[in-house]
Design an enzyme around this catalytic site. Sequence first.
Site, PDB file in Angstrom:
ATOM      1  N   SER A 253      -8.213  -6.019   3.973  1.00 20.01           N
ATOM      2  CA  SER A 253      -8.661  -5.716   2.610  1.00 20.01           C
ATOM      3  C   SER A 253      -8.866  -6.960   1.735  1.00 20.01           C
ATOM      4  O   SER A 253      -8.447  -6.984   0.578  1.00 20.01           O
ATOM      5  CB  SER A 253      -7.675  -4.756   1.926  1.00 20.01           C
ATOM      6  OG  SER A 253      -7.582  -3.573   2.670  1.00 20.01           O
TER       7      SER A 253
ATOM      8  N   ASN B 233     -10.331  -3.015  -6.690  1.00 20.39           N
ATOM      9  CA  ASN B 233      -9.522  -1.952  -7.303  1.00 20.39           C
ATOM     10  C   ASN B 233     -10.025  -1.511  -8.687  1.00 20.39           C
ATOM     11  O   ASN B 233      -9.609  -0.466  -9.184  1.00 20.39           O
ATOM     12  CB  ASN B 233      -8.050  -2.371  -7.408  1.00 20.39           C
ATOM     13  CG  ASN B 233      -7.328  -2.334  -6.081  1.00 20.39           C
ATOM     14  OD1 ASN B 233      -6.372  -3.081  -5.853  1.00 20.39           O
ATOM     15  ND2 ASN B 233      -7.760  -1.473  -5.169  1.00 20.39           N
TER      16      ASN B 233
ATOM     17  N   ASP C 219       0.836  -1.199   0.000  1.00 18.85           N
ATOM     18  CA  ASP C 219       0.000   0.000   0.000  1.00 18.85           C
ATOM     19  C   ASP C 219       0.877   1.259   0.000  1.00 18.85           C
ATOM     20  O   ASP C 219       1.992   1.229   0.516  1.00 18.85           O
ATOM     21  CB  ASP C 219      -0.874  -0.046   1.263  1.00 18.85           C
ATOM     22  CG  ASP C 219      -2.089   0.843   1.133  1.00 18.85           C
ATOM     23  OD1 ASP C 219      -2.265   1.483   0.083  1.00 18.85           O
ATOM     24  OD2 ASP C 219      -2.869   0.883   2.099  1.00 18.85           O
ATOM     25  N   GLY C 220       0.334   2.329  -0.547  1.00 18.58           N
ATOM     26  CA  GLY C 220       0.995   3.630  -0.422  1.00 18.58           C
ATOM     27  C   GLY C 220       1.698   4.140  -1.666  1.00 18.58           C
ATOM     28  O   GLY C 220       2.385   5.171  -1.604  1.00 18.58           O
TER      29      GLY C 220
HETATM   30  C1  FPP Z   1      -2.483   0.272  -3.045  1.00 20.95           C
HETATM   31  O1  FPP Z   1      -1.827   1.482  -2.784  1.00 20.95           O
HETATM   32  C2  FPP Z   1      -1.732  -0.434  -4.084  1.00 20.95           C
HETATM   33  C3  FPP Z   1      -2.290  -0.953  -5.193  1.00 20.95           C
HETATM   34  C4  FPP Z   1      -3.727  -0.889  -5.517  1.00 20.95           C
HETATM   35  C5  FPP Z   1      -1.462  -1.593  -6.212  1.00 20.95           C
HETATM   36  C6  FPP Z   1      -0.181  -2.205  -5.749  1.00 20.95           C
HETATM   37  C7  FPP Z   1       0.555  -2.628  -6.925  1.00 20.95           C
HETATM   38  C8  FPP Z   1       1.891  -2.658  -7.038  1.00 20.95           C
HETATM   39  C9  FPP Z   1       2.810  -2.323  -5.943  1.00 20.95           C
HETATM   40  C10 FPP Z   1       2.512  -3.121  -8.271  1.00 20.95           C
HETATM   41  C11 FPP Z   1       1.817  -2.693  -9.521  1.00 20.95           C
HETATM   42  C12 FPP Z   1       1.582  -3.853 -10.385  1.00 20.95           C
HETATM   43  C13 FPP Z   1       1.643  -3.781 -11.752  1.00 20.95           C
HETATM   44  C14 FPP Z   1       1.338  -4.951 -12.573  1.00 20.95           C
HETATM   45  C15 FPP Z   1       2.048  -2.542 -12.454  1.00 20.95           C
HETATM   46  P1  FPP Z   1      -2.230   2.815  -3.501  1.00 20.95           P
HETATM   47  O2  FPP Z   1      -1.479   2.959  -4.709  1.00 20.95           O
HETATM   48  O3  FPP Z   1      -3.692   2.879  -3.614  1.00 20.95           O
HETATM   49  O4  FPP Z   1      -1.673   3.907  -2.573  1.00 20.95           O
HETATM   50  P2  FPP Z   1      -2.445   5.025  -1.756  1.00 20.95           P
HETATM   51  O5  FPP Z   1      -3.306   4.301  -0.760  1.00 20.95           O
HETATM   52  O6  FPP Z   1      -1.329   5.783  -1.124  1.00 20.95           O
HETATM   53  O7  FPP Z   1      -3.218   5.859  -2.724  1.00 20.95           O
END
Ligand code: FPP
Length: 224
Positions: free
Chosen positions: A184, A60, A12-13
Amino acid sequence: MIVPKHIGLIMDGNGRWAQQRGLSRSAGHKAGFEHIPPVLEICHDLGIQIVSAYAWSTENWNRPKAEVGYIMHSLEKYLSEFVKELHKRGVRFIHSGRRDRLSSKALRVLDEAVTLTEHNGPEIFNFVFNYGGRAELVNVTRKLLAEHVKLETISESTINHYLWTTGLPDVDLIIRTSGEHRLSNFLLWQSAYACVYVTQTYWPDVGRDDIEAAVKYYNEAMVK
Ligand code: FPP
């Protein structure tokens, strides 16, 4: 020190990491994706054999169209390179998640990754993508009914067999980044006895210190 055999990463993040730098959310996901290999290297050094990484949940898909598009495009374009590196290191790749809503190209890339690495091991990278713990249990139920499995023969090991993670041991330790304390919908059945460690660090900044602190926390929890 007891080394957890199977760890789950709730990565996350990425968005907040990008925001901090005045970058787009997609740039955050790019950094997040590129950060998986170094973390796997750390896990390898520590002797952790199985890593399940939550990269996309069934929920997502509600995200902005551009973000969804970027993730799917990246999967189609970069996953093969990522898997080639895993293969060189003898790591087996598996996918846990639904196949629906994924493009035929994405499915091909995932299937090729599984086939390329199927004889590797004992290290396993479980790519948890288009996944939901509840969706997985619905899927198990459908398969049991479709195959007319006899009611009285159904046990916990039957369920284990029909999970996307079939053959994998339970998750010992979940590491969730960026300070959130939720599961989650991540590997719900497999994490029934897991220890959960939360770090404040955003996923693209996770380092050896975070993973080591999580393993230490797991050890303290194990002796209680
Ligand atoms: C949640 O944090 C993370 C995700 C929904 C995606 C995590 C995916 C990866 C680390 C790798 C990506 C994979 C590919 C195939 C490109 P967030 O991004 O929603 O962060 P936030 O909560 O700070 O907005």
